[in-house]
Design a protein around this motif. Structure first.
Motif, PDB file in Angstrom:
ATOM      1  N   GLY A  75       0.822  -1.215   0.000  1.00 50.97           N
ATOM      2  CA  GLY A  75       0.000   0.000   0.000  1.00 50.97           C
ATOM      3  C   GLY A  75       0.850   1.255   0.000  1.00 50.97           C
ATOM      4  N   MET A  76       2.011   1.158   0.661  1.00 45.55           N
ATOM      5  CA  MET A  76       2.912   2.309   0.695  1.00 45.55           C
ATOM      6  C   MET A  76       3.473   2.588  -0.709  1.00 45.55           C
ATOM      7  N   TYR A  77       3.852   1.551  -1.426  1.00 46.16           N
ATOM      8  CA  TYR A  77       4.349   1.721  -2.797  1.00 46.16           C
ATOM      9  C   TYR A  77       3.246   2.266  -3.719  1.00 46.16           C
ATOM     10  N   ILE A  78       2.032   1.761  -3.552  1.00 44.13           N
ATOM     11  CA  ILE A  78       0.919   2.227  -4.398  1.00 44.13           C
ATOM     12  C   ILE A  78       0.659   3.724  -4.161  1.00 44.13           C
ATOM     13  N   PHE A  79       0.683   4.119  -2.875  1.00 45.56           N
ATOM     14  CA  PHE A  79       0.467   5.536  -2.567  1.00 45.56           C
ATOM     15  C   PHE A  79       1.534   6.407  -3.243  1.00 45.56           C
ATOM     16  N   ASP A  80       2.805   5.978  -3.197  1.00 44.10           N
ATOM     17  CA  ASP A  80       3.879   6.748  -3.820  1.00 44.10           C
ATOM     18  C   ASP A  80       3.681   6.829  -5.337  1.00 44.10           C
ATOM     19  N   ARG A  81       3.233   5.693  -5.964  1.00 40.72           N
ATOM     20  CA  ARG A  81       2.998   5.737  -7.414  1.00 40.72           C
ATOM     21  C   ARG A  81       1.833   6.663  -7.772  1.00 40.72           C
ATOM     22  N   LYS A  82       0.805   6.689  -6.914  1.00 43.28           N
ATOM     23  CA  LYS A  82      -0.320   7.597  -7.183  1.00 43.28           C
ATOM     24  C   LYS A  82       0.128   9.059  -7.133  1.00 43.28           C
ATOM     25  N   VAL A  83       0.976   9.387  -6.159  1.00 46.03           N
ATOM     26  CA  VAL A  83       1.487  10.758  -6.043  1.00 46.03           C
ATOM     27  C   VAL A  83       2.310  11.123  -7.273  1.00 46.03           C
ATOM     28  N   ASN A  84       3.193  10.197  -7.692  1.00 47.71           N
ATOM     29  CA  ASN A  84       4.033  10.462  -8.866  1.00 47.71           C
ATOM     30  C   ASN A  84       3.186  10.568 -10.138  1.00 47.71           C
ATOM     31  N   PHE A  85       2.149   9.742 -10.214  1.00 49.04           N
ATOM     32  CA  PHE A  85       1.254   9.790 -11.381  1.00 49.04           C
ATOM     33  C   PHE A  85       0.572  11.169 -11.472  1.00 49.04           C
ATOM     34  N   TYR A  86       0.072  11.660 -10.326  1.00 47.45           N
ATOM     35  CA  TYR A  86      -0.587  12.973 -10.319  1.00 47.45           C
ATOM     36  C   TYR A  86       0.406  14.078 -10.655  1.00 47.45           C
ATOM     37  N   ALA A  87       1.592  14.053 -10.048  1.00 47.80           N
ATOM     38  CA  ALA A  87       2.581  15.110 -10.268  1.00 47.80           C
ATOM     39  C   ALA A  87       3.039  15.138 -11.721  1.00 47.80           C
ATOM     40  N   GLN A  88       3.170  13.972 -12.352  1.00 54.33           N
ATOM     41  CA  GLN A  88       3.646  13.907 -13.729  1.00 54.33           C
ATOM     42  C   GLN A  88       2.597  14.385 -14.728  1.00 54.33           C
ATOM     43  N   HIS A  89       1.350  13.955 -14.514  1.00 58.17           N
ATOM     44  CA  HIS A  89       0.307  14.249 -15.507  1.00 58.17           C
ATOM     45  C   HIS A  89      -0.336  15.627 -15.295  1.00 58.17           C
ATOM     46  N   HIS A  90      -0.194  16.175 -14.084  1.00 55.61           N
ATOM     47  CA  HIS A  90      -0.799  17.493 -13.840  1.00 55.61           C
ATOM     48  C   HIS A  90       0.264  18.580 -13.627  1.00 55.61           C
ATOM     49  N   GLN A  91       1.500  18.195 -13.788  1.00 58.34           N
ATOM     50  CA  GLN A  91       2.584  19.168 -13.729  1.00 58.34           C
ATOM     51  C   GLN A  91       2.506  20.006 -12.449  1.00 58.34           C
ATOM     52  N   ARG A  92       2.347  19.336 -11.327  1.00 57.26           N
ATOM     53  CA  ARG A  92       2.220  20.033 -10.053  1.00 57.26           C
ATOM     54  C   ARG A  92       3.139  19.349  -9.048  1.00 57.26           C
ATOM     55  N   GLN A  93       3.892  20.121  -8.301  1.00 55.17           N
ATOM     56  CA  GLN A  93       4.831  19.584  -7.312  1.00 55.17           C
ATOM     57  C   GLN A  93       4.096  19.214  -6.032  1.00 55.17           C
ATOM     58  N   ILE A  94       4.414  18.038  -5.510  1.00 54.95           N
ATOM     59  CA  ILE A  94       3.864  17.596  -4.223  1.00 54.95           C
ATOM     60  C   ILE A  94       4.931  17.859  -3.172  1.00 54.95           C
ATOM     61  N   ASP A  95       4.567  18.741  -2.204  1.00 53.82           N
ATOM     62  CA  ASP A  95       5.558  19.142  -1.201  1.00 53.82           C
ATOM     63  C   ASP A  95       5.703  18.109  -0.066  1.00 53.82           C
ATOM     64  N   ARG A  96       4.608  17.495   0.334  1.00 51.03           N
ATOM     65  CA  ARG A  96       4.662  16.518   1.440  1.00 51.03           C
ATOM     66  C   ARG A  96       3.757  15.323   1.092  1.00 51.03           C
ATOM     67  N   LYS A  97       4.188  14.144   1.564  1.00 56.13           N
ATOM     68  CA  LYS A  97       3.363  12.934   1.398  1.00 56.13           C
ATOM     69  C   LYS A  97       3.088  12.385   2.800  1.00 56.13           C
ATOM     70  N   ILE A  98       1.811  12.279   3.131  1.00 59.16           N
ATOM     71  CA  ILE A  98       1.413  11.892   4.487  1.00 59.16           C
ATOM     72  C   ILE A  98       0.487  10.664   4.412  1.00 59.16           C
ATOM     73  N   VAL A  99       0.730   9.717   5.284  1.00 61.53           N
ATOM     74  CA  VAL A  99      -0.155   8.546   5.449  1.00 61.53           C
ATOM     75  C   VAL A  99      -0.663   8.548   6.875  1.00 61.53           C
ATOM     76  N   ILE A 100      -2.002   8.534   7.020  1.00 63.97           N
ATOM     77  CA  ILE A 100      -2.635   8.487   8.333  1.00 63.97           C
ATOM     78  C   ILE A 100      -3.358   7.139   8.446  1.00 63.97           C
ATOM     79  N   SER A 101      -2.929   6.299   9.422  1.00 67.90           N
ATOM     80  CA  SER A 101      -3.549   4.971   9.575  1.00 67.90           C
ATOM     81  C   SER A 101      -3.327   4.484  10.999  1.00 67.90           C
ATOM     82  N   PRO A 102      -4.360   3.911  11.628  1.00 66.03           N
ATOM     83  CA  PRO A 102      -4.190   3.357  12.979  1.00 66.03           C
ATOM     84  C   PRO A 102      -3.387   2.042  12.989  1.00 66.03           C
ATOM     85  N   MET A 103      -3.325   1.382  11.827  1.00 60.51           N
ATOM     86  CA  MET A 103      -2.635   0.086  11.768  1.00 60.51           C
ATOM     87  C   MET A 103      -1.624   0.130  10.625  1.00 60.51           C
TER      88      MET A 103
END
Length: 294
Positions: free
Chosen positions: A240-268
């Protein structure tokens, strides 16, 4: 020998000799009949008779001596044979005693063998009885084992059903919790802090994120030009951690927008996911962890 001695000897021995020797008796009778012979002839005949008697006596004495020697030799032999018989009889008696002793031992051994055989038969009977009981017990164990297997299969079936039910409930609970938390967080940040919260649904035509074309959901928090990608999950692992990183990179690449922070909030959070998050530059917040700097 004197004449008187000879006459006395004849008188003493003649009756016995006459009784034993018929020829001597005939000779005496013929002599008596010739009494009328002249004196000289009578003396000659008498001397001849005496000579013959003497010769017969000596011959008879030799015979008696030889016979006596034979009897003594025979007696010696009989005594030796008697000794041998006595020795043989002693040996036979000793052998008979040994046989009797051996027979007694054999009888005692036979009794011991009979007793041992009786004990073995008794032991075999006990073993057979024990084997019968073991077989009955084995049958009961087999029946019990079959029932246990049936019960175990039923438990597994119920457990699987329970796991499926719990899993379904957990999944639904997780989805509901994620949605509720996301909505609550968006409401708080938007209304109280003037932060823009976006829930984007993108479509990955090339399959860059999941390996095949599919929708990609991503939450963004934007304030004063700062863009934060946020993943709210009831639980997350290394994949799930790898998938989240790929989703962020996919958005940044296709929308030409820089992601400053990547945060995961989960109790487990899976412990194996933490090194991945650290390597990918993802911030993790779980349990009492707080999100700061928004």
């Amino acid at each position: 020998m004197e004449r008187e001695e000879i006459i006395a000897l004849i008188q003493r021995e003649l009756p016995q000799l006459v009784a034993q020797d018929p020829s001597l008796r005939d000779f005496i009778l013929r002599t008596v009949l010739d009494v009328s012979l002249p004196r000289r002839e009578a003396d000659i005949k008498f001397d001849r008779i005496l000579t013959e008697l003497q010769r017969d006596r000596e011959e008879q004495a030799k015979r008696w001596e030889e016979q006596n020697r034979k009897w003594q030799e025979q007696d010696r032999r009989w005594q030796e044979q008697a000794k041998r018989w006595e020795e043989q009889d002693r040996k036979w008696q000793e052998q008979v005693r040994r046989w009797e002793e051996q027979s007694r031992r054999w009888q005692e051994q036979a009794k011991r063998w009979e007793e041992q055989d009786r004990k073995w038969q008794e032991q075999v009977r006990r073993w057979e009885e024990q084997d019968r009981r073991w077989q009955e017990q084995a049958k009961r164990w087999e029946e019990q084992d079959r029932k246990w297997h049936e019960q175990l299969a039923e438990i597994r079936r119920l457990d699987k059903r329970f796991d499926n039910t719990i899993g379904a409930l957990g999944a639904r609970w997780g989805i509901a919790s994620e949605t509720s938390f996301r909505n609550a967080l968006a409401g708080i940040l938007t209304e109280s802090f003037g932060v823009e919260v976006l829930n984007l649904t993108l479509y990955d035509h090339e399959g860059e994120v999941f390996g095949r074309p599919d929708q990609v959901e991503l939450d963004l928090i934007i304030k004063n030009g700062l863009t934060i990608a946020c993943e709210i999950k009831s639980s997350i692992d290394k994949a799930g951690m790898y998938i989240f990183d790929r989703k962020v990179n996919f958005y940044a690449q296709h929308h030409q927008r820089q992601i400053d922070r990547k945060i995961v909030i989960s109790p487990m959070v899976d412990p194996r996911a933490r090194p991945v998050a650290e390597a990918l530059g993802i911030e993790l917040y779980s349990y009492a962890d707080s999100v700061e700097g928004l």
